[in-house]
Design a protein around this motif. Sequence first.
Motif, PDB file in Angstrom:
ATOM      1  N   TYR A 143      -3.246  -7.708   7.454  1.00 34.34           N
ATOM      2  CA  TYR A 143      -4.288  -7.222   8.453  1.00 34.34           C
ATOM      3  C   TYR A 143      -4.107  -6.808   9.822  1.00 34.34           C
ATOM      4  CZ  TYR A 143      -9.398  -6.959  10.157  1.00 34.34           C
ATOM      5  OH  TYR A 143     -10.370  -6.286  10.590  1.00 34.34           O
ATOM      6  N   GLY A 144      -4.321  -5.382  10.065  1.00 27.29           N
ATOM      7  CA  GLY A 144      -4.235  -4.915  11.396  1.00 27.29           C
ATOM      8  C   GLY A 144      -2.542  -4.506  11.761  1.00 27.29           C
ATOM      9  N   SER A 145      -1.740  -4.613  10.972  1.00 26.11           N
ATOM     10  CA  SER A 145      -0.392  -3.882  11.070  1.00 26.11           C
ATOM     11  C   SER A 145      -0.238  -2.820  10.220  1.00 26.11           C
ATOM     12  CB  SER A 145       0.458  -5.195  10.659  1.00 26.11           C
ATOM     13  OG  SER A 145       0.776  -5.121   9.204  1.00 26.11           O
ATOM     14  N   HIS A 146       0.794  -2.074  10.253  1.00 22.86           N
ATOM     15  CA  HIS A 146       1.259  -0.908   9.890  1.00 22.86           C
ATOM     16  C   HIS A 146       1.876  -1.136   8.578  1.00 22.86           C
ATOM     17  CE1 HIS A 146      -0.097   2.859  12.126  1.00 22.86           C
ATOM     18  NE2 HIS A 146      -0.437   1.880  12.856  1.00 22.86           N
ATOM     19  N   PHE A 147       2.134  -2.432   8.223  1.00 21.97           N
ATOM     20  CA  PHE A 147       3.127  -2.732   7.118  1.00 21.97           C
ATOM     21  C   PHE A 147       2.922  -1.884   5.813  1.00 21.97           C
ATOM     22  CE2 PHE A 147       4.643  -5.620   3.584  1.00 21.97           C
ATOM     23  CZ  PHE A 147       6.191  -5.527   4.119  1.00 21.97           C
ATOM     24  N   ASP A 150       3.494   1.789   6.465  1.00 22.12           N
ATOM     25  CA  ASP A 150       4.742   2.073   6.584  1.00 22.12           C
ATOM     26  C   ASP A 150       5.790   2.156   5.350  1.00 22.12           C
ATOM     27  OD1 ASP A 150       4.387   2.541   9.500  1.00 22.12           O
ATOM     28  OD2 ASP A 150       5.291   0.731   9.925  1.00 22.12           O
ATOM     29  N   PHE A 151       5.384   1.171   4.313  1.00 19.53           N
ATOM     30  CA  PHE A 151       6.082   1.175   3.137  1.00 19.53           C
ATOM     31  C   PHE A 151       5.254   2.008   1.925  1.00 19.53           C
ATOM     32  CE2 PHE A 151       7.759  -2.022   5.793  1.00 19.53           C
ATOM     33  CZ  PHE A 151       9.321  -1.858   5.478  1.00 19.53           C
ATOM     34  N   HIS A 152       4.149   2.954   2.264  1.00 19.68           N
ATOM     35  CA  HIS A 152       3.441   3.663   1.601  1.00 19.68           C
ATOM     36  C   HIS A 152       2.771   3.101   0.296  1.00 19.68           C
ATOM     37  CE1 HIS A 152       5.446   6.669   3.993  1.00 19.68           C
ATOM     38  NE2 HIS A 152       6.666   6.043   3.558  1.00 19.68           N
ATOM     39  N   ALA A 153       2.530   1.774   0.743  1.00 21.94           N
ATOM     40  CA  ALA A 153       1.303   1.152  -0.363  1.00 21.94           C
ATOM     41  C   ALA A 153       0.082   1.273  -0.257  1.00 21.94           C
ATOM     42  CB  ALA A 153       1.831  -0.353  -0.649  1.00 21.94           C
ATOM     43  N   THR A 154      -0.498   1.771   1.062  1.00 18.35           N
ATOM     44  CA  THR A 154      -1.725   2.423   1.434  1.00 18.35           C
ATOM     45  C   THR A 154      -1.467   3.538   2.071  1.00 18.35           C
ATOM     46  OG1 THR A 154      -2.375  -0.074   1.854  1.00 18.35           O
ATOM     47  CG2 THR A 154      -3.737   1.624   2.917  1.00 18.35           C
TER      48      THR A 154
END
Length: 230
Positions: A143-147, A150-154
């Motif tokens: 939550y709150g990060s770009h993780f 960045d890995f295109h799961a969202t």
Amino acid sequence: MTEAEKQQSLPRIVSPQEWLAARREFLVREKEFTRARDALNAQRRELPMVAVEKDYVFEGPDGDVGLLDLFEGRRQLIVHHVMFDPSWDEGCSSCRFQIRDLGHLPHLHERGTSLALVSRAPYAKIQRYKERMGWSVPYFSSYGSHFNYDFHATLDESKQPLLINFRTKEEHEEAVGPWDVWGHELPAVSVFLSEGDTIYHTYSSFSRGLDILLFTLNYLDLTPLGRDGG
């Protein structure tokens, strides 16, 4: 499917000799598939990798941790991006099925590999959900990060240019159709390798690419009624 339709879809009834001949013929196809799968797995292991340069922060049972902490001291890490939007009360049903279908994690640990679940939902929601499901698998909040972005799961164009199963938005819409028909969250797996304090992203897969990881469905594929069951 009605009972009559089920009966019509059953295999032909033959003699033991005919069954053996058909099975031996199909075995040739199975051997071809096995060799092709072995070759594909070898090619996957030879894919190039890219250094992870961002310092991602996750929340777990012991507070904030970094991506390297998710390795738990092992060299390899598999992350299941579980579809759990911050506005939802629980993760999606297909991801829930996948988590319930996970094997015995110590078998991975013995081979220097950790597995962790990551969702965008706040950790308080994840903790309640995990406890309700009775899961012991490591589960963290990004939550709150770009993780996930960045890995295109969202998928969110305001956060990251769209890459949908490795296609741009335009490529996807030309080949498949509207990109957001299933929503912004995708079932995904990302794989990482650690070399000292450096982390490398080696592989990702989405949607049907995760099919091979489902114990139940792959067992059902061996049966005459397939994934629909009896």
